[in-house]
Design a protein around this motif. Structure first.
Motif, PDB file in Angstrom:
ATOM      1  N   VAL A  87      -9.879 112.278  -3.663  1.00 24.55           N
ATOM      2  CA  VAL A  87      -9.907 111.267  -4.722  1.00 24.55           C
ATOM      3  C   VAL A  87      -8.501 111.102  -5.289  1.00 24.55           C
ATOM      4  N   GLU A  88      -7.948 109.910  -5.095  1.00 22.10           N
ATOM      5  CA  GLU A  88      -6.617 109.612  -5.597  1.00 22.10           C
ATOM      6  C   GLU A  88      -6.671 109.071  -7.021  1.00 22.10           C
ATOM      7  N   PRO A 128      -5.743 126.066   5.946  1.00 19.00           N
ATOM      8  CA  PRO A 128      -4.643 125.445   6.682  1.00 19.00           C
ATOM      9  C   PRO A 128      -4.905 123.970   6.961  1.00 19.00           C
ATOM     10  N   ALA A 129      -3.970 123.150   6.633  1.00 14.02           N
ATOM     11  CA  ALA A 129      -4.111 121.716   6.870  1.00 14.02           C
ATOM     12  C   ALA A 129      -2.780 121.034   6.621  1.00 14.02           C
ATOM     13  N   CYS A 130      -2.658 119.885   7.209  1.00 17.03           N
ATOM     14  CA  CYS A 130      -1.555 118.985   6.900  1.00 17.03           C
ATOM     15  C   CYS A 130      -2.098 117.933   5.942  1.00 17.03           C
ATOM     16  N   MET A 131      -1.375 117.665   4.863  1.00 18.50           N
ATOM     17  CA  MET A 131      -1.771 116.628   3.924  1.00 18.50           C
ATOM     18  C   MET A 131      -0.729 115.516   3.941  1.00 18.50           C
ATOM     19  N   GLY A 132      -1.206 114.299   3.779  1.00 18.61           N
ATOM     20  CA  GLY A 132      -0.270 113.182   3.853  1.00 18.61           C
ATOM     21  C   GLY A 132      -0.600 112.051   2.909  1.00 18.61           C
ATOM     22  N   TRP A 133       0.388 111.202   2.697  1.00 16.83           N
ATOM     23  CA  TRP A 133       0.228 109.957   1.954  1.00 16.83           C
ATOM     24  C   TRP A 133       0.583 108.807   2.891  1.00 16.83           C
ATOM     25  N   PHE A 134      -0.247 107.785   2.843  1.00 20.70           N
ATOM     26  CA  PHE A 134      -0.018 106.550   3.576  1.00 20.70           C
ATOM     27  C   PHE A 134      -0.158 105.399   2.585  1.00 20.70           C
ATOM     28  N   ARG A 135       0.295 104.217   2.967  1.00 19.33           N
ATOM     29  CA  ARG A 135       0.135 103.058   2.095  1.00 19.33           C
ATOM     30  C   ARG A 135      -0.115 101.813   2.920  1.00 19.33           C
ATOM     31  N   GLN A 136      -0.745 100.843   2.268  1.00 14.38           N
ATOM     32  CA  GLN A 136      -1.063  99.584   2.936  1.00 14.38           C
ATOM     33  C   GLN A 136      -0.903  98.445   1.957  1.00 14.38           C
ATOM     34  N   MET A 170      -1.605  99.758  -1.681  1.00 13.86           N
ATOM     35  CA  MET A 170      -2.642 100.747  -1.948  1.00 13.86           C
ATOM     36  C   MET A 170      -2.171 102.044  -1.288  1.00 13.86           C
ATOM     37  N   TYR A 171      -2.175 103.119  -2.036  1.00 17.98           N
ATOM     38  CA  TYR A 171      -1.725 104.408  -1.528  1.00 17.98           C
ATOM     39  C   TYR A 171      -2.931 105.306  -1.271  1.00 17.98           C
ATOM     40  N   TYR A 172      -2.942 105.898  -0.070  1.00 18.57           N
ATOM     41  CA  TYR A 172      -4.051 106.741   0.362  1.00 18.57           C
ATOM     42  C   TYR A 172      -3.572 108.156   0.656  1.00 18.57           C
ATOM     43  N   CYS A 173      -4.354 109.151   0.258  1.00 18.70           N
ATOM     44  CA  CYS A 173      -4.066 110.500   0.727  1.00 18.70           C
ATOM     45  C   CYS A 173      -5.003 110.811   1.888  1.00 18.70           C
ATOM     46  N   ALA A 174      -4.564 111.726   2.736  1.00 16.85           N
ATOM     47  CA  ALA A 174      -5.311 112.045   3.933  1.00 16.85           C
ATOM     48  C   ALA A 174      -5.119 113.509   4.306  1.00 16.85           C
ATOM     49  N   ARG A 175      -6.086 114.038   5.011  1.00 24.69           N
ATOM     50  CA  ARG A 175      -6.070 115.441   5.442  1.00 24.69           C
ATOM     51  C   ARG A 175      -6.227 115.509   6.951  1.00 24.69           C
ATOM     52  N   ARG A 176      -5.378 116.316   7.551  1.00 26.57           N
ATOM     53  CA  ARG A 176      -5.438 116.560   8.993  1.00 26.57           C
ATOM     54  C   ARG A 176      -5.812 118.017   9.198  1.00 26.57           C
ATOM     55  N   GLU A 177      -6.788 118.262  10.079  1.00 23.74           N
ATOM     56  CA  GLU A 177      -7.345 119.599  10.234  1.00 23.74           C
ATOM     57  C   GLU A 177      -6.499 120.499  11.146  1.00 23.74           C
TER      58      GLU A 177
END
Length: 122
Positions: free
Chosen positions: A5-6, A31-39, A92-99
């Motif tokens: 939830v952003e 353990p995970a990679c976390m990121g921000w993307f935008r559109q 719009m900014y999105y956060c994301a999780r990579r396993e």
């Protein structure tokens, strides 16, 4: 199931700052990679920044030196500090999780996404 939830988006003048947050439920950031993307309207979603399990960060060239990604594992919260904002940062900014503990910047490599928070620079 991971929920992200952003929050923290809003309207800001050019040169201003915002701090985005992304709260995760049920799972920790490690353990995970976390990121921000935008559109932006009419464009494809693009990579902004990532932070891996060791705290190493990667930034898109367009935001390098202006944005800072960080995380607080104890709070299960990811942050994006946005400084020196420009009108072209509007999106719009999105956060994301990579396993996986290490990061890549391709959108399809991320397993979970938030609903986004709007940033408008005008």
């Amino acid at each position: 199931h991971v929920q992200l939830v952003e929050s923290g988006g809003g309207l800001v003048q050019p040169g201003g700052s915002l701090r985005l947050s992304c709260a995760a439920s049920r799972y920790t950031f490690s353990p995970a990679c976390m990121g921000w993307f935008r559109q932006a309207p009419g464009t494809e979603r693009e990579f902004v920044a990532t932070i891996d399990d060791n705290g190493s960060t990667t930034y898109a060239d367009s935001v390098k030196g202006r944005f800072t990604i960080s995380k607080d594992n104890a709070k299960n919260t990811l942050y994006l500090q946005l400084n020196s904002l420009k009108p072209e940062d509007t999106a719009m900014y999105y956060c994301a999780r990579r396993e996986f503990w290490y990061c890549v910047t391709t959108m399809t490599s991320f397993n979970y996404w938030g609903q986004g928070t709007q940033v408008t620079v005008s």
